[in-house]
Write an enzyme that holds these catalytic residues in place. Structure first.
Site, PDB file in Angstrom:
ATOM      1  CG  HIS A  29      -1.871  -1.180   1.181  1.00 36.09           C
ATOM      2  ND1 HIS A  29      -2.938  -1.297   0.306  1.00 36.09           N
ATOM      3  CD2 HIS A  29      -1.870  -2.320   1.898  1.00 36.09           C
ATOM      4  CE1 HIS A  29      -3.549  -2.436   0.505  1.00 36.09           C
ATOM      5  NE2 HIS A  29      -2.920  -3.084   1.456  1.00 36.09           N
ATOM      6  CG  HIS A  51       3.145  -7.459  -7.340  1.00 38.01           C
ATOM      7  ND1 HIS A  51       2.367  -8.406  -7.944  1.00 38.01           N
ATOM      8  CD2 HIS A  51       2.325  -6.764  -6.527  1.00 38.01           C
ATOM      9  CE1 HIS A  51       1.125  -8.295  -7.498  1.00 38.01           C
ATOM     10  NE2 HIS A  51       1.076  -7.307  -6.642  1.00 38.01           N
TER      11      HIS A  51
END
Length: 64
Positions: A29, A51
């Site tokens: 996050h 990613h």
């Protein structure tokens, strides 16, 4: 990381691993600003982005 001692190439050949790998896991996050400041503070010789959304990873790649 010190393992594996050998890696397999795409052609199947096994070759010795002659590098060291360090990795850091942090929150998925974190935003662009946090991530880019963190990486710039570490000043690593290489960064591998593995990613995330392609456009955001490209943005980060260009900033580093």
């Amino acid at each position: 990381m010190t393992e594996p001692r050998e890696v397999q190439r795409l052609n199947g050949e096994m070759v010795p691993l002659r590098m060291s790998v360090a990795y850091i896991s942090f929150s998925a996050h974190s935003d662009y600003t946090q991530t880019s400041q963190f990486v710039q503070a570490l000043d690593p010789p290489h960064v591998v982005l593995v990613h995330g959304e392609a456009t955001e990873m490209d943005r980060l790649r260009k900033a580093l």
